[in-house]
Design an enzyme around this catalytic site. Structure first.
Site, PDB file in Angstrom:
ATOM      1  N   LEU A  15     -11.878 -19.428   8.127  1.00  0.00           N
ATOM      2  CA  LEU A  15     -11.019 -18.346   7.658  1.00  0.00           C
ATOM      3  C   LEU A  15     -11.811 -17.076   7.358  1.00  0.00           C
ATOM      4  CD1 LEU A  15      -8.663 -20.295   5.194  1.00  0.00           C
ATOM      5  CD2 LEU A  15      -8.186 -19.590   7.555  1.00  0.00           C
ATOM      6  N   GLY A  16     -13.057 -17.235   6.978  1.00  0.00           N
ATOM      7  CA  GLY A  16     -13.870 -16.064   6.647  1.00  0.00           C
ATOM      8  C   GLY A  16     -15.269 -16.472   6.251  1.00  0.00           C
ATOM      9  N   ARG A  17     -16.145 -15.482   6.215  1.00  0.00           N
ATOM     10  CA  ARG A  17     -17.537 -15.701   5.813  1.00  0.00           C
ATOM     11  C   ARG A  17     -17.884 -14.743   4.683  1.00  0.00           C
ATOM     12  NH1 ARG A  17     -20.024 -18.705   9.884  1.00  0.00           N
ATOM     13  NH2 ARG A  17     -18.936 -18.678  11.897  1.00  0.00           N
ATOM     14  N   GLY A  18     -18.673 -15.228   3.742  1.00  0.00           N
ATOM     15  CA  GLY A  18     -19.116 -14.405   2.632  1.00  0.00           C
ATOM     16  C   GLY A  18     -20.593 -14.587   2.382  1.00  0.00           C
ATOM     17  N   GLY A  21     -21.304 -18.417   1.530  1.00  0.00           N
ATOM     18  CA  GLY A  21     -20.971 -19.486   2.456  1.00  0.00           C
ATOM     19  C   GLY A  21     -19.796 -19.134   3.348  1.00  0.00           C
ATOM     20  N   THR A  22     -19.178 -20.177   3.907  1.00  0.00           N
ATOM     21  CA  THR A  22     -18.091 -20.014   4.869  1.00  0.00           C
ATOM     22  C   THR A  22     -16.842 -20.698   4.337  1.00  0.00           C
ATOM     23  OG1 THR A  22     -19.716 -20.084   6.650  1.00  0.00           O
ATOM     24  CG2 THR A  22     -17.414 -20.356   7.269  1.00  0.00           C
ATOM     25  N   VAL A  23     -15.699 -20.008   4.454  1.00  0.00           N
ATOM     26  CA  VAL A  23     -14.424 -20.555   3.997  1.00  0.00           C
ATOM     27  C   VAL A  23     -13.670 -21.128   5.195  1.00  0.00           C
ATOM     28  CG1 VAL A  23     -12.253 -20.094   2.817  1.00  0.00           C
ATOM     29  CG2 VAL A  23     -14.335 -18.888   2.109  1.00  0.00           C
ATOM     30  N   LYS A  36     -14.654 -24.005   0.677  1.00  0.00           N
ATOM     31  CA  LYS A  36     -15.793 -23.084   0.732  1.00  0.00           C
ATOM     32  C   LYS A  36     -17.062 -23.910   0.871  1.00  0.00           C
ATOM     33  CE  LYS A  36     -17.636 -18.792  -0.746  1.00  0.00           C
ATOM     34  NZ  LYS A  36     -17.255 -17.492  -1.295  1.00  0.00           N
ATOM     35  N   ASP A 130     -19.088 -11.826 -10.655  1.00  0.00           N
ATOM     36  CA  ASP A 130     -19.098 -11.189  -9.335  1.00  0.00           C
ATOM     37  C   ASP A 130     -17.694 -10.710  -8.966  1.00  0.00           C
ATOM     38  OD1 ASP A 130     -20.333 -10.222  -7.059  1.00  0.00           O
ATOM     39  OD2 ASP A 130     -20.136 -12.097  -5.947  1.00  0.00           O
TER      40      ASP A 130
END
Length: 415
Positions: A15-18, A21-23, A36, A130
């Site tokens: 779904l996404g990267r931050g 990590g990766t979701v 996550k 954060d």
């Protein structure tokens, strides 16, 4: 391609990267979930994993409509994953990227939702550390609130604490997103609940203005502004809302509101903001003269052999590379007091009404411009004259009947 996460969950698609990590969109015994999967370097640190498992009870106990709930913590081989409620929507950063700024009513409604979530977390003894648009999710399936705002939920509790541990940072570095870091974090103090209030006020400012109050340029310059600069009023913002922002952006943590107080005060503002269009302000730093100040500072700074000049950047930590991605945690050493007090003060991040020149800009001072042009023109004439004289002297010496050794004796000091 699907992959197993522990024995109970399956991750189907990203779904996404931050920064942490990766979701993944996943499936568990109770239906769809968000997983996550944290970075491999985090999962391989057994001491860090142990500390995170100790936080499991607090994370699982955060049950609030404005907090993305953590359902499970999976530690399996090299996998370290948070299994969370699935929110069908988008993050606030994506909306900002699309719209740049929001109408004040919608912006305040979103901030009030996040403040509610922070109040519940702080009451449970959990500090987020954060808060930023990337960690605020908008539930597109929830009922619309004031100004057409979708319900906002805060996610990624505990992740910043997971990354920022004494073993990894030796208490001498700052790990976080520079635009949203409270001054006490920059000064190396222990983060407490007030850092979340400062970060949320920064997010609200960004929702209203389209830019953060102290952001822009090299991360070191951003950190310095948090400590030394005073936030400048936004043109067109109601005075009561502005004073609320100023209080929550105070340098002293004790001067800021608690999360519950901030939520109540923000909701009191909503009726006064109904129908107000988005603010029309120019982002600071677009003025050529303001940009040249940073260029001049950078050119005057001594650099190590082989270190490139960074145009338009004011470095705080020598040798560190600029970070243009606000979603990436920046790791920097805690700056010394003389570094925080150095550089241009009181000149950064001064927003103004759209089309209005920055106060003090040379473009607002025709006489100053003319004087500067005259000085530059006069300098050019002097240079040209010097070149002409030098050419005449060279021609005279070339046509002279004196031997070369006499010429050297008559000017022994010339190189």
């Amino acid at each position: 391609m699907a992959r197993k996460i522990g024995s109970r969950y399956t991750a189907h698609q990203i779904l996404g990267r931050g920064s942490a990590g990766t979701v993944w969109l996943g499936e568990g015994p109770e239906g769809p979930v968000a997983i996550k999967l944290l970075r491999e370097d985090l999962a391989s640190d057994q001491e860090l994993v142990g500390r995170f498992v100790q936080e499991r009870t607090a994370l699982l106990g955060l049950d609030h409509p404005r907090v993305v709930g953590v359902r499970d913590l999976v530690v399996d081989g090299t996998d370290l994953a948070l299994v969370m409620d699935l929110v069908r929507g988008t993050d606030l950063r994506t909306r900002l990227d699309r719209e740049r700024r929001l109408a004040p009513e919608a912006a305040v409604a979103i901030a009030a939702d996040v403040a509610d979530g922070l109040a519940a977390a702080h009451a449970a003894g959990v500090v987020h550390r954060d808060v930023k648009p990337e960690n605020i999710l908008l539930d597109m399936e929830g009922p619309l609130g004031p100004g057409g705002a979708h319900p906002a939920l805060l996610t990624d509790f505990g992740v910043a604490k997971l990354i920022d541990t004494p073993r990894r940072t030796r208490a001498t570095k700052i790990i976080g997103t520079p635009d949203y870091l409270a001054p006490e974090i920059v000064e190396g103090l222990q983060p407490r609940a007030a850092v979340d209030i400062y970060a949320l006020a920064t997010v609200l400012y960004e929702l209203l203005a389209g830019f953060t109050p102290f952001g822009g340029g090299h991360p070191g310059a951003v950190l310095r502004r948090h400590v030394t600069e005073t936030v400048v009023p936004l043109p067109g913002i109601p005075e009561e809302l502005w004073q609320l922002l100023v209080q929550c952006l105070a340098k002293a943590p004790a001067s800021r509101l608690r999360a519950s107080e901030l939520s109540a005060r923000l909701r009191d503002q909503l009726p006064l903001l109904a129908g107000m269009p988005p603010l029309d302000v120019d982002e600071p730093g677009s003025d050529e003269e303001e940009a040249s100040q940073y260029t001049a500072y950078e050119e005057a700074r001594p650099v190590s052999p082989g270190e490139p000049r960074r145009r338009g950047a004011v470095p705080l930590v020598p040798g560190s590379a600029p970070d243009s991605n606000r979603d990436t945690h920046t790791s920097m050493r805690v700056p010394a007091p003389d570094e925080l007090s150095g550089g241009a003060r009181g000149t950064a991040r001064a927003p103004r009404a759209a089309g209005q020149r920055r106060p003090g800009s040379a473009r607002n001072k025709p006489d100053a411009v003319r004087r500067r042009r005259l000085v530059l023109g006069g300098a050019a004439v002097l240079v040209a004259a010097a070149i002409g004289v030098g050419g005449w002297l060279a021609a005279t010496a070339e046509g002279s009947d004196q031997p070369p050794q006499d010429t050297e004796q008559s000017a022994p000091s010339q190189p």
